[in-house]
Design an enzyme around this catalytic site. Sequence first.
Site, PDB file in Angstrom:
ATOM      1  N   HIS A   5      -9.512 -68.191 -55.268  1.00 27.09           N
ATOM      2  CA  HIS A   5      -9.473 -69.646 -55.145  1.00 27.09           C
ATOM      3  C   HIS A   5      -8.372 -70.101 -54.189  1.00 27.09           C
ATOM      4  O   HIS A   5      -8.567 -70.990 -53.369  1.00 27.09           O
ATOM      5  CB  HIS A   5      -9.260 -70.250 -56.539  1.00 27.09           C
ATOM      6  CG  HIS A   5      -9.261 -71.734 -56.578  1.00 27.09           C
ATOM      7  ND1 HIS A   5     -10.418 -72.465 -56.733  1.00 27.09           N
ATOM      8  CD2 HIS A   5      -8.257 -72.628 -56.467  1.00 27.09           C
ATOM      9  CE1 HIS A   5     -10.112 -73.748 -56.726  1.00 27.09           C
ATOM     10  NE2 HIS A   5      -8.806 -73.879 -56.571  1.00 27.09           N
TER      11      HIS A   5
ATOM     12  N   HIS B 154     -15.044 -78.333 -58.318  1.00 31.68           N
ATOM     13  CA  HIS B 154     -14.473 -78.088 -59.640  1.00 31.68           C
ATOM     14  C   HIS B 154     -15.606 -77.610 -60.545  1.00 31.68           C
ATOM     15  O   HIS B 154     -15.856 -78.161 -61.613  1.00 31.68           O
ATOM     16  CB  HIS B 154     -13.778 -79.346 -60.191  1.00 31.68           C
ATOM     17  CG  HIS B 154     -12.363 -79.087 -60.598  1.00 31.68           C
ATOM     18  ND1 HIS B 154     -11.752 -79.714 -61.638  1.00 31.68           N
ATOM     19  CD2 HIS B 154     -11.457 -78.231 -60.096  1.00 31.68           C
ATOM     20  CE1 HIS B 154     -10.504 -79.267 -61.736  1.00 31.68           C
ATOM     21  NE2 HIS B 154     -10.308 -78.372 -60.825  1.00 31.68           N
TER      22      HIS B 154
END
Lengths: 748, 222
Positions: A54, A103
């Site tokens: 990430h 998200h």
Amino acid sequence: MVDTVSNAQATPEVNQPWQKLGLKQDEYQRIKDILGRRPTSAELAMYSVMWSEHCSYKSSKVHLRKFGEKTPDNDVLLIGIGENAGVVDIGDNWAVTFKVESHNHPSFIEPYQGAATGVGGIVRDILAMGARPLAVMDSLRFGDPKAPDTARVLNGVVAGIGGYGNSLGLPNIGGETVFHSSYAGNPLVNALCVGAMRHDQILTSGAEEVGDLVLLYGAATGGDGIGGVSVLASEVFDESAQAARPSVQVGDPFMEKLLIEATLEMARAGLIEAIQDLGGAGLSCATSEMASNGSGGMRVQLDRVPLRDESLTPEEILMSESQERMCAIIAPENLDAVLAICDKWDLSATVIGEVTQTDKLEIYWHDELIVDVPPRTVAHEGPVYERPMKRPANQDNLIVNTTTTLPKPTDGVGIKADLVKLLSHANLADKSWITEQYDKYVRGDTVLSAPDDAGMVRIDRKTGKGVAISLDGNGRYCQLDPYLGAQLNLAEAYRNVAMSGAKPIAVTNCLNFGSPEDPEIMWQFAEAVSGLADGALEFGTPVTGGNVSFYNQTGDVAILPTPVIGVLGVLDDVGKRITRAYSSPGSKVYLLGETKPELDGSIWAEVIHNHLGGVPPKLNIDAEKVLARCMRNFAAYGIAEAAHDLADGGLLVALAEMVYDSGIGMRVELPAELMTAEMLFSESTARALVVVPGYGDTGFHKLCTDLNQPVTLIGEIDDESDGLDVAGLFQLGSQGLSAAFQTKLLAN
Amino acid sequence: MTTRVGIITFPGTLDDRDAATAVALGGAEAVPVWHKDTNLNDVDAVILPGGFSYGDYLRAGALASVSPIMKAVIDKANEGMPVLGICNGFQMLCETGLLPGALTRNKELHFICRPELITITNTKTAWTNFFQPGAELVIPIKNGEGCYQIAPESLPELEDKGLIVARYNNNPNGSVNDIAAISNEAGNVVGIMPHPEHAVDGLVGAGVDGLGFFWSIAGVTV
């Protein structure tokens, strides 16, 4: 006992939980090589979150370089990839920043907070560039609407986006909501924010000046979201997903609203030297990136960080992803003024460190050194992988399985039945039950919003200058051909922005894919990035930034490859914008562009036949540019009262959408060659419907001729007609249209 | 002399900028007022704008109703100064007791943002005197807690005294008797759930039907 640097030197053989923190054996070894010793537990925490997929983009980095290498010549890019968000020049000394972030994983586990903090995070990214956040948008994907879990995820996500954005006072100006079974266990929640500032108000994140102070302000640090980055975004979901709940952060939009106002007040007073928001990887990310982006040295006293929970360990404080926090670099002489502003907005603010002459990031815990690292090795010199890639074995089977042999309706009754099925399908049905849960009016500058093709906000009230944005993805096309699919997504977003009359100038993206450890997924990713980079080059619109979300899969089953592309355009006077709805009986309806029989990968094939195969529609970037240029001219001359691009579902769906939005009937007479199902549901690109009032007709034709834009007269707005009346085929009255578009979607 | 309308900003207030724009379009002067101020200086009227003051923590409008500036607002309102509470401002007025009743969760339990048709039923207030009785207006709503409720024994008084200022034509949130706006008996204090400040410019709002509220307070005659 706290694991200090000297302790680490003295106890080289200690067993460390590098595996549990998501690091691979060779990555752990590399940390030891960098430091010349084992890392302290605090250092290990920092490296593990910062080297996660990430944060480090370790699987995507080698591919993302193409965006930089293929940046078109342009005069708009002020800040490109690498900062919190890209910034473009829109003229008159205005700079605009926009970015999308995913998200996805948190939104599956805890839909409300996952989506809410997704909005919060992207808003802080925009704020960190020095911009006033102006509007948000979102691109959402869920499983089949009738699947048992879809209502839980969708209702939570929509409530979270609304709950956060509405409380923040940012209008939601559009986006998309798409359903497909591949997203059932991996919903996509991609949030976009756009903001604006004057050129000299742009802020960056590099801590340059020795002696400057590191100020942490906003919410106190708690135990939420600890390890969220590595645990949530970097591992494939399995049955243990429920246990991950505490890793999802909890948002407080009220705090964020105060953060926005206080930050802008400090920034406009020239009190901020550099700034960064605390998002994924929290303080680990903010301190290492600010030091790495600047002169390189920073000393932090971690015990000064205000805590919500006094029992937190230094490692947890470094990893915490508590929301609504910002980190600013402040010159010592400005500290009092900065603290006064924080006090005005009732925000806690604490000096936690300073910029130093060394090239080390040194973090102390009650006077003991617990982190002593070269910040670049944490923030920017993480591992880089050239993952193996392989064209999927079944790709050829997918391509030869075209729509040619699928049965197609041959008369008006059959075509109308297919059309009604399409309009009733979740992907095309009216989404106002979602968009009405978002405030679109606040700030008083929203010019266009859902269901217009693009959202538009006014930036300058004096001149009327504004920006239009569209966010588009299409997993079906990308599954068939990720290279072309990404380009078709870009073309659609470009076209949507053009429909408003704005000039498309820049691109952002959010690339949602399955596991990068699967060579076939990696191939999809690489193809999509190449396609997007080549497409952006040819369109002349630079890619200003983006976000990658991998591991969107449940077990072995990945989502459809889903790059979501955002295009930003500029309109010098938003008063000239073109809407999707029309209002004047007697106006003529024109089809711009050329239609070919292109049903492969279409929503018609999906909805009517549950079919996905063949070759997506052809891309013609020159034709897209001509169409966009026509639209800019129609807006400038004020000769189009409405426009709508043709995309999912083709001509009939676009006509039905326009009639439904406008509430006034339309009579359509099509040329014979368009009167087949192949042509009526074809998704050929570079096409649009334009409604032209009588006074504009001559100018409209002159512009189309001058610019070589193919155009066909196909109908007229007619308040005597009920709904959509297609001569020789069918009539679909306003009641029938409403019934189809308003079909109840969710199972519960 | 131009009417000066104070626009109060609480932490979490969101529509203060829009209220100021609307006041200016209506012909009055908007004066920013901070929630930590303790007096209203020389303003002629006050707007409590929409938003989520103090994050709507405790109850919507509850914390704002006891903030420093509200004491001044209550005193001035009792002396007859025109006060308009929009959305969250309406919730504050109910919390202070300047207006009766309370706003509760919408009947569908979620936030709704869309233009609604309302009918003006009292044109004698400081904020609606530019309208004709029975005027139908398109004004957007945007709230999660807009369902007006009042004790059953108090409702007849509200009706009988004509204190209902506007009603929804198609009740969107379950408000008792379709109530969209009410006033006090003197007519200087009005609370309204829909947002007239978002109906003053057709380019960026829902038409221009909201202008009448701001003309009413500007009271300009030339």
